[in-house]
Design a protein around this motif. Structure first.
Motif, mmCIF file in Angstrom:
data_model
loop_
_atom_site.group_PDB
_atom_site.id
_atom_site.type_symbol
_atom_site.label_atom_id
_atom_site.label_comp_id
_atom_site.label_asym_id
_atom_site.label_seq_id
_atom_site.Cartn_x
_atom_site.Cartn_y
_atom_site.Cartn_z
ATOM 1 N N THR A 1 70.573 14.059 32.949
ATOM 2 C CA THR A 1 71.829 13.114 33.330
ATOM 3 C C THR A 1 71.348 12.558 34.718
ATOM 4 O O THR A 1 71.963 12.612 35.807
ATOM 5 C CB THR A 1 72.945 13.740 33.517
ATOM 6 N N GLY A 2 70.044 11.990 34.817
ATOM 7 C CA GLY A 2 69.513 11.278 35.924
ATOM 8 C C GLY A 2 69.060 12.317 37.041
ATOM 9 O O GLY A 2 68.526 11.768 37.899
ATOM 10 N N GLY A 3 68.967 13.524 36.888
ATOM 11 C CA GLY A 3 68.477 14.485 37.893
ATOM 12 C C GLY A 3 66.764 14.681 37.658
ATOM 13 O O GLY A 3 66.248 14.019 36.846
ATOM 14 N N LEU B 1 52.110 32.079 30.017
ATOM 15 C CA LEU B 1 52.632 31.393 31.217
ATOM 16 C C LEU B 1 54.276 31.618 31.273
ATOM 17 O O LEU B 1 54.898 31.288 30.427
ATOM 18 C CB LEU B 1 52.309 29.899 31.691
ATOM 19 N N TYR B 2 54.645 31.938 32.523
ATOM 20 C CA TYR B 2 56.220 32.041 32.557
ATOM 21 C C TYR B 2 56.394 31.232 33.679
ATOM 22 O O TYR B 2 55.992 31.222 34.992
ATOM 23 C CB TYR B 2 56.254 33.470 33.052
ATOM 24 N N VAL B 3 57.289 30.040 33.332
ATOM 25 C CA VAL B 3 57.508 29.042 34.114
ATOM 26 C C VAL B 3 59.175 28.622 34.501
ATOM 27 O O VAL B 3 59.949 28.280 33.570
ATOM 28 C CB VAL B 3 56.942 27.827 33.269
ATOM 29 N N PRO B 4 59.607 28.978 35.566
ATOM 30 C CA PRO B 4 61.026 28.594 36.099
ATOM 31 C C PRO B 4 60.921 27.101 36.268
ATOM 32 O O PRO B 4 60.055 26.531 36.934
ATOM 33 C CB PRO B 4 61.263 29.445 37.084
ATOM 34 N N THR B 5 62.040 26.446 35.938
ATOM 35 C CA THR B 5 62.043 25.178 36.040
ATOM 36 C C THR B 5 62.921 24.514 37.274
ATOM 37 O O THR B 5 63.983 25.447 37.419
ATOM 38 C CB THR B 5 62.361 24.173 34.646
ATOM 39 N N HIS B 6 63.006 23.467 37.579
ATOM 40 C CA HIS B 6 63.948 22.639 38.713
ATOM 41 C C HIS B 6 65.146 22.649 38.032
ATOM 42 O O HIS B 6 66.262 22.751 38.427
ATOM 43 C CB HIS B 6 63.177 21.513 39.075
ATOM 44 N N VAL B 7 65.342 22.180 36.706
ATOM 45 C CA VAL B 7 66.630 21.856 36.059
ATOM 46 C C VAL B 7 66.999 22.915 35.478
ATOM 47 O O VAL B 7 68.298 22.913 35.142
ATOM 48 C CB VAL B 7 65.993 20.976 34.922
ATOM 49 N N GLY B 8 66.403 24.001 35.515
ATOM 50 C CA GLY B 8 67.083 25.544 35.031
ATOM 51 C C GLY B 8 66.603 25.748 33.615
ATOM 52 O O GLY B 8 66.241 25.037 32.846
ATOM 53 N N GLY B 9 66.195 27.049 33.622
ATOM 54 C CA GLY B 9 65.608 27.705 32.406
ATOM 55 C C GLY B 9 64.449 28.287 32.568
ATOM 56 O O GLY B 9 63.467 27.984 33.464
#
Length: 421
Positions: free
Chosen positions: A288-290, A305-313
Motif C-alpha cells: 500500500t505504497g510503503g 538464508l533467513y531474511v527478516p523484511t522491513h514490510v514484515g515477515g
C-alpha cells in the motif's frame, strides 16, 4: 530475563533535528569477552557511552567510557587477544581503547571530519581487523586502511601506534549522476573474501578491493577488483558464502529505477565474474505504497538464508537458487539481524518478541518458543549469544540478558537501573 541494565538515553542531532535516543542502535551488537574467571559484555549505547558489564549480573566491571555523541555501531575486540577495543561514535571519532582492570584508556582516535567528505561523519561500521591491519568505512564515504602497530610499554601494557596507510573514496562521480544526489555513506561492516575486502554504500555501489594492494598504498583504481551498482541504499553487511559468492540485502529508499528493478531487494553476486555477476535476485516490495526491501543482515546457515523484511515477515531462501521455501509472519520493521546458534534461529521483532525457530528442516523453520520481557519495545540491535545466554539492547533504553530459567537459589533476577548522567 536474567538481568537488565539501563536506561541508556542521550540527545543527538540528525536531519530531523535534535531528539533523545534510547537503547542501542540497529547496527549495534554487544561483544562477549570471556577471559577466564570473568566474562564481560561490552557495547556502545545511545547514552554516548561504552559500557563494560559482568555477564553474570549486569554490574559494571569498569566505568563507562564517555564519547561526545551516541554510539550506533558494533564494537570490536582485538582478535589477537590483546585487551583492546575498537569502536566508532557519532562524535565523529573512531577509537581504540585499552581495557585495563579498573578503567578503559583511550590509545588512539581518528576523526572522520575532512574537507573531502561526502555526506556525514559518523562511524556505524564495526572495524574488520585482519593481522596487523584494520579496515573500515565511515559515513564520510571514505574507506580506511590502518596499520595498528601493536606493541608494549615499559610496564608491559598493550600499546598502539596506528597509522592510516590508505584512504580511498567509496564513491564516484558516475554514482552521483546515477542516483541524482550526494547522500552517500558507508554504514556496513567490511567483509573479507578470497584476498579481497568488500563493502557497499548507501548509493547502492558494491565494491571489492585487493587487500594486499590496499595495504601497499595503491590507489582506488589500481586496487579495485569488483564493482556492481545495485540501485539503492545498502546498509546491511555483505554475506560471504562458502563457495565465494556475496549475498546483498538492499533497502527501499530511493526512487524506482532500472538498476533497482534489475537488482531486486536480495541478490547473489559472483565476484569472480565482474562483467556479469548476478546469480539471482528476489523482489520484496512494499505494501500500500510503503517501503519494501531489507535493513537486516540475512543469516546464512548451510544452503539457506533467513531474511527478516522491513514490510514484515521472515523469509527462508535457498541460497544457491534464490527460491523462497518458507514465509512466516513477523511484524513490520524487521531490522534486527537474526542469529543461528546450535540448530536454532533467533529473530527479534519490533513488537518486543524474541522468537526461536527449530531448524531440523532448515528449509522450513518451526517456532519453538517466544519471549517478551516486561516493558520491551522495539528490538533493532542484533543479539550476541554466549554459553546459553542472549545479550542485546532494546529501543526502550535497556540492555538485557535472557536465558533459561534457573532455581531461585542458583540465579536470581537482577534489575540494575543505571542512573542517567
Amino acid at each position: 530475563m536474567l538481568w537488565r541494565v539501563g536506561p541508556f538515553c542521550g540527545p543527538s542531532t540528525d536531519q530531523q533535528g535534535t531528539r533523545t535516543w534510547c537503547g542501542t542502535g540497529w547496527t549495534g551488537q554487544p561483544v562477549v569477552w570471556d577471559r577466564g574467571p570473568r566474562t564481560e559484555v561490552i557495547f556502545g549505547a545511545y547514552d554516548h557511552r561504552v559500557h563494560f558489564l559482568n555477564a553474570e549480573n549486569g554490574q559494571p566491571v569498569r566505568p563507562a567510557f564517555k564519547t561526545g555523541d551516541i554510539i550506533k555501531g558494533s564494537v570490536a575486540l582485538d582478535p589477537t587477544g590483546e585487551p583492546i577495543l575498537y569502536m566508532g561514535s557519532r562524535d565523529n571519532y573512531l577509537r581504540a581503547l585499552r581495557l585495563d582492570p579498573t578503567r578503559a584508556v583511550e590509545l588512539w582516535k581518528l576523526s572522520s571530519v575532512s574537507g573531502d567528505g561526502v555526506w556525514n561523519n559518523d562511524w556505524d561500521a564495526s572495524p574488520l581487523i585482519l593481522g596487523d591491519y584494520l579496515f573500515t568505512g565511515s559515513e564520510n564515504s571514505w574507506f580506511y586502511v590502518v596499520d595498528l602497530n601493536r606493541g608494549r610499554d615499559l610496564s608491559g601494557a598493550a600499546t598502539l601506534s596506528p597509522k592510516v596507510i590508505n584512504r580511498i573514496p567509496g564513491f564516484t562521480n558516475t554514482l552521483f549522476q546515477k542516483i541524482g544526489d550526494r547522500m552517500v555513506s558507508i554504514e556496513n561492516s567490511a567483509t573479507a573474501l578470497g584476498g579481497n575486502v568488500y563493502f557497499a554504500n548507501s548509493g547502492g555501489l558494491v565494491q571489492g578491493y585487493d587487500m594486499a594492494a590496499l595495504i601497499s598504498g595503491s590507489s582506488r583504481s589500481d586496487a579495485l577488483r569488483f564493482s556492481y551498482f545495485a540501485g539503492d541504499d545498502i546498509d546491511a553487511s555483505l554475506v560471504a558464502t562458502s563457495n565465494g559468492m556475496l549475498i546483498v540485502a538492499i533497502e527501499d529508499e530511493r526512487r524506482p529505477s532500472a538498476d533497482k528493478a534489475r537488482s531486486g531487494d536480495l541478490l547473489m553476486l559472483d565476484p569472480s565474474k565482474p562483467a556479469d555477476p548476478v546469480v539471482w535476485t528476489l523482489d520484496i516490495p512494499g505494501r500500500t505504497g510503503g517501503k519494501g526491501g531489507l535493513w537486516a543482515t540475512p543469516a546464512l546457515h548451510g544452503n539457506y538464508l533467513y531474511v527478516p523484511t522491513h514490510v514484515g515477515g521472515l523469509l527462508t531462501v535457498e541460497a544457491d537458487t534464490g527460491r523462497v521455501t518458507s514465509e512466516l509472519p513477523l511484524p513490520w520493521h524487521g531490522w534486527s539481524s537474526p542469529v543461528v546458534i546450535e540448530g536454532q534461529l533467533l529473530v527479534a521483532t519490533c513488537e518486543g518478541d524474541l522468537i526461536a525457530y527449530d531448524l531440523v528442516d532448515p528449509a522450513k523453520p518451526t517456532e519453538t518458543w517466544r519471549f517478551r520481557p516486561s516493558g520491551a519495545g522495539c528490538w533493532e540491535s542484533t543479539p550476541a549469544v554466549w554459553n546459553g545466554v542472549i545479550y542485546f539492547g532494546n529501543r526502550n533504553g535497556f540492555v538485557y540478558a535472557i536465558g533459561e530459567s534457573a532455581p531461585a537459589d542458583a540465579r536470581s533476577i537482577l534489575i540494575a537501573e543505571a542512573p542517567l548522567q
